[in-house]
Design a protein around this motif. Structure first.
Motif, PDB file in Angstrom:
ATOM      1  N   ASN A   1       0.340 -11.555   9.453  1.00  0.00           N
ATOM      2  CA  ASN A   1       1.305 -11.716  10.534  1.00  0.00           C
ATOM      3  C   ASN A   1       1.818 -10.396  11.087  1.00  0.00           C
ATOM      4  O   ASN A   1       2.462 -10.366  12.127  1.00  0.00           O
ATOM      5  N   GLY A   2       1.570  -9.320  10.399  1.00  0.00           N
ATOM      6  CA  GLY A   2       2.019  -8.013  10.857  1.00  0.00           C
ATOM      7  C   GLY A   2       2.199  -7.076   9.678  1.00  0.00           C
ATOM      8  O   GLY A   2       2.123  -7.470   8.520  1.00  0.00           O
ATOM      9  N   ASP A   3       2.434  -5.820   9.994  1.00  0.00           N
ATOM     10  CA  ASP A   3       2.611  -4.793   8.988  1.00  0.00           C
ATOM     11  C   ASP A   3       4.043  -4.274   9.066  1.00  0.00           C
ATOM     12  O   ASP A   3       4.653  -4.264  10.137  1.00  0.00           O
ATOM     13  N   MET A   4       4.575  -3.819   7.929  1.00  0.00           N
ATOM     14  CA  MET A   4       5.953  -3.373   7.891  1.00  0.00           C
ATOM     15  C   MET A   4       6.060  -2.162   6.963  1.00  0.00           C
ATOM     16  O   MET A   4       5.427  -2.128   5.905  1.00  0.00           O
ATOM     17  N   VAL A   5       6.861  -1.181   7.376  1.00  0.00           N
ATOM     18  CA  VAL A   5       7.146  -0.037   6.526  1.00  0.00           C
ATOM     19  C   VAL A   5       8.329  -0.428   5.644  1.00  0.00           C
ATOM     20  O   VAL A   5       9.419  -0.701   6.142  1.00  0.00           O
TER      21      VAL A   5
ATOM     22  N   GLU B   1       5.108  10.299   0.885  1.00  0.00           N
ATOM     23  CA  GLU B   1       4.529   8.978   0.671  1.00  0.00           C
ATOM     24  C   GLU B   1       5.295   7.920   1.460  1.00  0.00           C
ATOM     25  O   GLU B   1       6.494   8.048   1.695  1.00  0.00           O
ATOM     26  N   HIS B   2       4.571   6.888   1.867  1.00  0.00           N
ATOM     27  CA  HIS B   2       5.130   5.772   2.628  1.00  0.00           C
ATOM     28  C   HIS B   2       4.655   4.482   1.970  1.00  0.00           C
ATOM     29  O   HIS B   2       3.480   4.337   1.667  1.00  0.00           O
ATOM     30  N   LEU B   3       5.584   3.538   1.772  1.00  0.00           N
ATOM     31  CA  LEU B   3       5.258   2.250   1.186  1.00  0.00           C
ATOM     32  C   LEU B   3       5.154   1.226   2.312  1.00  0.00           C
ATOM     33  O   LEU B   3       6.101   1.028   3.067  1.00  0.00           O
ATOM     34  N   LEU B   4       3.981   0.596   2.436  1.00  0.00           N
ATOM     35  CA  LEU B   4       3.704  -0.338   3.516  1.00  0.00           C
ATOM     36  C   LEU B   4       3.442  -1.728   2.959  1.00  0.00           C
ATOM     37  O   LEU B   4       2.856  -1.871   1.887  1.00  0.00           O
ATOM     38  N   LEU B   5       3.867  -2.745   3.711  1.00  0.00           N
ATOM     39  CA  LEU B   5       3.529  -4.126   3.415  1.00  0.00           C
ATOM     40  C   LEU B   5       2.578  -4.588   4.506  1.00  0.00           C
ATOM     41  O   LEU B   5       2.936  -4.627   5.680  1.00  0.00           O
TER      42      LEU B   5
ATOM     43  N   MET C   1       0.844  -1.183   0.000  1.00  0.00           N
ATOM     44  CA  MET C   1       0.000   0.000   0.000  1.00  0.00           C
ATOM     45  C   MET C   1       0.884   1.240   0.000  1.00  0.00           C
ATOM     46  O   MET C   1       1.821   1.337   0.787  1.00  0.00           O
ATOM     47  N   LEU C   2       0.592   2.162  -0.890  1.00  0.00           N
ATOM     48  CA  LEU C   2       1.289   3.439  -0.945  1.00  0.00           C
ATOM     49  C   LEU C   2       0.359   4.478  -0.329  1.00  0.00           C
ATOM     50  O   LEU C   2      -0.756   4.689  -0.805  1.00  0.00           O
ATOM     51  N   VAL C   3       0.828   5.109   0.756  1.00  0.00           N
ATOM     52  CA  VAL C   3       0.015   6.048   1.519  1.00  0.00           C
ATOM     53  C   VAL C   3       0.691   7.408   1.490  1.00  0.00           C
ATOM     54  O   VAL C   3       1.909   7.503   1.661  1.00  0.00           O
TER      55      VAL C   3
ATOM     56  N   ILE D   1       9.209   9.155   1.075  1.00  0.00           N
ATOM     57  CA  ILE D   1       9.255   9.314  -0.376  1.00  0.00           C
ATOM     58  C   ILE D   1       8.594  10.642  -0.706  1.00  0.00           C
ATOM     59  O   ILE D   1       7.481  10.919  -0.269  1.00  0.00           O
ATOM     60  N   LYS D   2       9.264  11.485  -1.461  1.00  0.00           N
ATOM     61  CA  LYS D   2       8.662  12.757  -1.851  1.00  0.00           C
ATOM     62  C   LYS D   2       7.536  12.507  -2.828  1.00  0.00           C
ATOM     63  O   LYS D   2       7.672  11.733  -3.768  1.00  0.00           O
ATOM     64  N   SER D   3       6.450  13.167  -2.604  1.00  0.00           N
ATOM     65  CA  SER D   3       5.277  12.998  -3.447  1.00  0.00           C
ATOM     66  C   SER D   3       5.505  13.637  -4.804  1.00  0.00           C
ATOM     67  O   SER D   3       6.157  14.668  -4.925  1.00  0.00           O
ATOM     68  N   ALA D   4       4.962  13.022  -5.834  1.00  0.00           N
ATOM     69  CA  ALA D   4       5.067  13.586  -7.181  1.00  0.00           C
ATOM     70  C   ALA D   4       4.273  14.878  -7.299  1.00  0.00           C
ATOM     71  O   ALA D   4       4.558  15.714  -8.140  1.00  0.00           O
TER      72      ALA D   4
END
Length: 101
Positions: free
Chosen positions: A77-81, A69-73, A61-63, A86-89
């Motif tokens: 079992n859990g969430d991870m950054v 911006e932050h890319l998350l998995l 997920m890109l938030v 990340i600079k937004s376009a």
């Protein structure tokens, strides 16, 4: 039973379903179903830009938050950054990629 009983039952059913529809529309319209408070000025600070399924149990997920911006998995079992900051376009303050500084 008389036919008028069936008509009254049908009209009551239509009325109740219409009332449920109006309440659901109002809840969506005024942000009551999101579980968060809607900002007063209408500017949202947090938004989901894109999601992609990695496999059946995980997704990326890109938030965006305040132009960053932050890319998350996300998984069971859990969430991870994966990557943060990340600079937004769409951020006008950041120079375009590949520009000389």
């Amino acid at each position: 039973m008389e036919f008028s009983v069936y008509i009254r039952f049908l009209l009551a059913l239509i009325f109740v379903l219409g009332l449920i529809g109006v309440i659901a529309w109002a809840a969506r319209r005024f942000g009551l179903m999101r579980g968060s408070v809607r900002p007063r000025n209408g500017q949202r600070r947090l938004e989901v830009i894109e999601t992609a399924a990695v496999d059946s149990k995980r997704k990326m997920m890109l938030v965006r938050r305040d132009g960053t911006e932050h890319l998350l998995l996300l998984g069971v079992n859990g969430d991870m950054v994966i990557e943060h900051g990340i600079k937004s376009a769409e951020d006008p303050a950041s120079p375009p990629a590949g520009a000389a500084q």
